[in-house]
Design an enzyme around this catalytic site. Structure first.
Site, short mmCIF file in Angstrom:
data_model
loop_
_atom_site.label_atom_id
_atom_site.label_comp_id
_atom_site.label_asym_id
_atom_site.label_seq_id
_atom_site.Cartn_x
_atom_site.Cartn_y
_atom_site.Cartn_z
N SER A 1 45.60 35.78 31.69
CA SER A 1 44.55 34.97 31.86
C SER A 1 43.50 35.90 32.49
O SER A 1 43.83 37.05 32.60
CB SER A 1 44.77 34.22 33.09
N LYS A 2 42.23 35.60 32.21
CA LYS A 2 41.04 36.25 32.44
C LYS A 2 41.15 36.36 34.06
O LYS A 2 40.45 37.33 34.49
CB LYS A 2 39.79 35.53 32.06
N ARG A 3 41.85 35.49 34.83
CA ARG A 3 41.80 35.66 36.17
C ARG A 3 42.82 36.63 36.85
O ARG A 3 43.00 36.64 37.90
CB ARG A 3 42.02 34.23 37.00
#
Length: 483
Positions: free
Chosen positions: A258-260
């Protein structure tokens, strides 16, 4: 704009300008690009910026620059043009409104006047009941007079898809073969938002048709949306493209990348010293493999080898250790001058003067054998530009009697001639070991420590060749004086 007959392979990468290019986005772009090149088709860049709240200034320029930096040149796009533009969705609003009217006329879409407050209460109730959040169809069966009345009153509205609630939608996917979805679990998707902008679902179907997209190659997360898209294609009497949904990218713990979670921006890897060629090679193998299970490919080789039928269904693990191995291989096997050019900014950022190009290439030739990315090179190469600093343990070795004899002998011998070839230095090593009656660690450790600041490292002739005779003598004298 007129509809076109799809006669050739035409694929698109359609990112949102909401930040840096994600490695998952790069994988999607790469697979589209490779398929187009393999089939002699067209690769199109289309920007999906209809969610204006998420738009980030400068993101579009970054996306285009990242693709070009990776070698993925698109045939049509915002900055190169093409016959089916504009290629930025916010510039195509009138097109979407035109087809929305057609959907309203055919009763496959309807006005929804529900307030955001009501919708949020509905979602909250569904969450408490552990039901999937879906619109309850309150406005689905409004009469024409009710709609006209609400429109005349200026009540805000959206346009929703009137999706059938009975039966199943069955479709083919190149990777997952036959897929069936119960229509009862498909929401009445918002097609046109209250701000007049389309959602992804409406805009992507319209644009894919008008731009002649033959194959929709995108991430697995869009698989559940296919029934809505097929319904729209059929409602508008359009040909349905071939669907290819790529497997998820996973962290080593099998969670979704994920981008996070950590560094997933392509720009971040480039800034850390990963080569575009290595990154492309690595990304290509995330969910795809060749018939002969090779691991090292140039982009032109991938263009010739890639095929959709060798894409895996299972998720692909983003293994940073494998990326490090692959990047290190490219660093070691590229032309030394090329790696020197790529590494130069990293050395300059560390305040190291690399204006002597001949010396710098020699440093690169040595340091690249011990690194997996360009960022690791300056700390390893710094010793060739700065006088070594010694620890207390180092000083113990420097002060040994053997060390004093080695330094004195080498200072005396090196001063005898101004130029030393590696062959001369190899001969000097042999002679000095005989004269001093030393060999192995007792000889090499003190000498390498004085010249290189470490008992382990390149061979002595290589170190002196990089440092030069004068600097080598200077370092030996400094150690001798400290004894």
């Amino acid at each position: 704009m007129t509809d076109i007959v799809k006669q050739e392979v035409r694929v698109r990468f359609a990112p949102s300008p909401t930040g840096y290019l994600h490695v998952g986005g790069l994988r999607t772009a790469l697979f589209n690009y490779l398929f187009a090149r393999k089939e002699g088709g067209k690769f199109i860049l289309r920007i999906e910026d209809t969610d204006q709240k998420r738009y980030i200034q400068g993101a579009l320029d970054n996306l285009m620059a990242s693709l070009k930096n990776m070698g993925l040149d698109y045939d049509e796009g915002p900055d190169v043009g093409g016959p089916y533009g504009p290629y930025i969705q916010s510039e195509r609003i009138e097109i979407y409104r035109k087809y929305t009217e057609k959907l309203l006329e055919s009763k496959t879409a309807y006005y929804c006047f529900c307030s955001e407050e009501r919708l949020e209460n509905l979602r909250e109730t569904q969450r408490k009941l552990k039901k999937p959040p879906m619109y309850d169809g309150k406005c689905r069966d409004l009469t024409e007079s009710e709609v006209k009345e609400k429109l005349a009153a200026g009540i805000p509205f959206v346009i929703r898809l009137r999706f059938p609630k009975e039966g199943r939608t069955i479709f083919d996917d190149v990777i997952r073969r036959k897929v069936a979805v119960d229509n009862s679990v498909v929401d009445d998707q918002v097609l046109l938002k209250s701000d007049g902008f389309p959602t992804y679902h409406l805009a992507n179907v319209i644009d894919d048709h008008l731009m002649g997209i033959s194959h929709v190659i995108r991430g697995e997360e869009w698989l559940s949306s296919v029934p809505k898209h097929i319904f729209l294609y059929r409602a508008l009497d359009w040909k349905i493209p071939v669907f290819v949904h790529l497997p998820l990218l996973l962290n080593p713990d099998r969670s979704k990348l994920s981008k996070r979670q950590g560094d997933v921006a392509v720009e971040t890897y480039i800034e850390k010293g990963y080569l575009p060629e290595a990154l492309i090679n690595f990304i290509a193998l995330l969910g795809w493999h060749s018939a002969d299970d090779r691991e090292l490919y140039t982009l032109p080789e991938l263009e010739q080898t890639f095929s959709l039928d060798r894409i895996n269904k299972a998720g692909a693990v983003f293994d940073i250790d494998k990326l490090n191995w692959m990047n290190g291989w490219y660093i070691r096997n590229f032309d030394t001058g090329t790696i020197a050019d790529r590494a130069r900014p990293f050395f300059e950022t560390h305040g190291i003067d690399v204006s002597d190009s001949a010396k710098f290439e020699k440093v690169i030739a040595v340091t690249r054998d011990y690194t997996s990315n360009l960022e690791e090179m300056p700390p390893r190469g710094r010793v060739f530009y700065e006088t070594p600093q010694f620890s207390e343990e180092d000083n113990v070795l420097i002060n040994e009697e053997n060390s004093k004899a080695i330094y004195s002998y080498w200072i005396h011998e090196l001063k005898k001639q101004s130029e030393w070839s590696k062959e001369d230095l190899t001969k000097l090593i042999e002679d000095s070991m005989k004269v001093l009656s030393l060999k192995g660690k007792k000889f090499f450790f003190p000498l390498r420590l004085a010249l290189f600041g470490n008992t382990h490292g390149p061979d002595i002739p290589t170190i002196i060749d990089i440092l030069g005779r004068d600097e080598s003598i200077k370092r030996l004298e400094n150690c001798l004086k400290s004894i």
